[in-house]
Structures are given as structure tokens and as C-alpha cells.
Design a protein around this motif. Structure first.
Motif, PDB file in Angstrom:
ATOM      1  N   TYR A 149      10.526  -9.881  37.901  1.00  0.00           N
ATOM      2  CA  TYR A 149      10.108 -11.064  37.278  1.00  0.00           C
ATOM      3  C   TYR A 149      11.207 -12.116  36.312  1.00  0.00           C
ATOM      4  O   TYR A 149      12.177 -11.431  35.460  1.00  0.00           O
ATOM      5  N   ALA A 150      11.218 -12.904  36.297  1.00  0.00           N
ATOM      6  CA  ALA A 150      12.018 -13.657  35.876  1.00  0.00           C
ATOM      7  C   ALA A 150      11.444 -14.759  34.431  1.00  0.00           C
ATOM      8  O   ALA A 150      10.507 -15.437  34.953  1.00  0.00           O
ATOM      9  N   PHE A 151      12.214 -14.675  32.887  1.00  0.00           N
ATOM     10  CA  PHE A 151      11.360 -15.401  32.188  1.00  0.00           C
ATOM     11  C   PHE A 151      12.317 -16.300  31.836  1.00  0.00           C
ATOM     12  O   PHE A 151      13.875 -15.970  31.872  1.00  0.00           O
ATOM     13  N   ASP A 152      12.395 -17.582  31.022  1.00  0.00           N
ATOM     14  CA  ASP A 152      13.679 -18.423  30.491  1.00  0.00           C
ATOM     15  C   ASP A 152      13.045 -18.389  29.340  1.00  0.00           C
ATOM     16  O   ASP A 152      11.676 -18.408  29.052  1.00  0.00           O
ATOM     17  N   LEU A 153      14.225 -18.491  28.770  1.00  0.00           N
ATOM     18  CA  LEU A 153      14.521 -17.837  26.959  1.00  0.00           C
ATOM     19  C   LEU A 153      14.325 -19.587  26.637  1.00  0.00           C
ATOM     20  O   LEU A 153      15.161 -20.426  26.871  1.00  0.00           O
TER      21      LEU A 153
END
Length: 76
Positions: free
Chosen positions: A40-44
């Protein structure tokens, strides 16, 4: 196992054999490396203090041994 996989003894907390269910998952993964893999990748958004974020993440890893789990294939 420690010497075979270039691990330092101080880095190993516990060693357990896999369960039959885990063996099945691992076998399926050997046949297709994308089975049972989650990434999973998340944009902060906004200003992020990267050093503080890293320290918090390291603390979570330290407090939750399951997040440090490594599965080694021994061929048995």
C-alpha cells in the motif's frame, strides 16, 4: 538458520515452524509471486516532519514484533 541467512543472533527474538496453512500460502507464492502480497502507498498531504514521522514509525515497529516478522524458506 542464522548463519545460512546472514542474520545476527541479537536480531532474532523467536523462531517458529510454519503452520500447514502458512505452508500452503508459501507454496502458492512460490508458484505465483503475486499471490498473497499486499503493498500500500499513501500520499501525505501538507507539511510532514520526515524525521518525526520516521521516529514514530520506528517506535511502532519496536512495539509490535509481528511487524518485524521474516519468513525464511529452508526447502524442508
Amino acid at each position: 538458520l542464522i548463519s545460512e541467512h546472514s542474520l545476527h543472533p541479537d536480531d532474532v527474538e523467536d523462531v517458529y515452524p510454519s503452520s500447514p496453512l502458512q505452508d500452503g500460502f508459501f507454496g502458492a507464492t512460490l508458484r505465483n509471486k503475486y499471490h498473497y502480497v499486499g503493498q500500500y502507498a499513501f500520499d501525505l498531504v501538507g507539511q510532514v516532519d520526515v524525521g518525526r514521522f520516521r521516529r514514530a514509525f520506528e517506535q511502532v515497529m519496536q512495539n509490535n514484533p509481528v511487524l518485524r516478522t521474516v519468513i525464511l524458506y529452508t526447502g524442508d
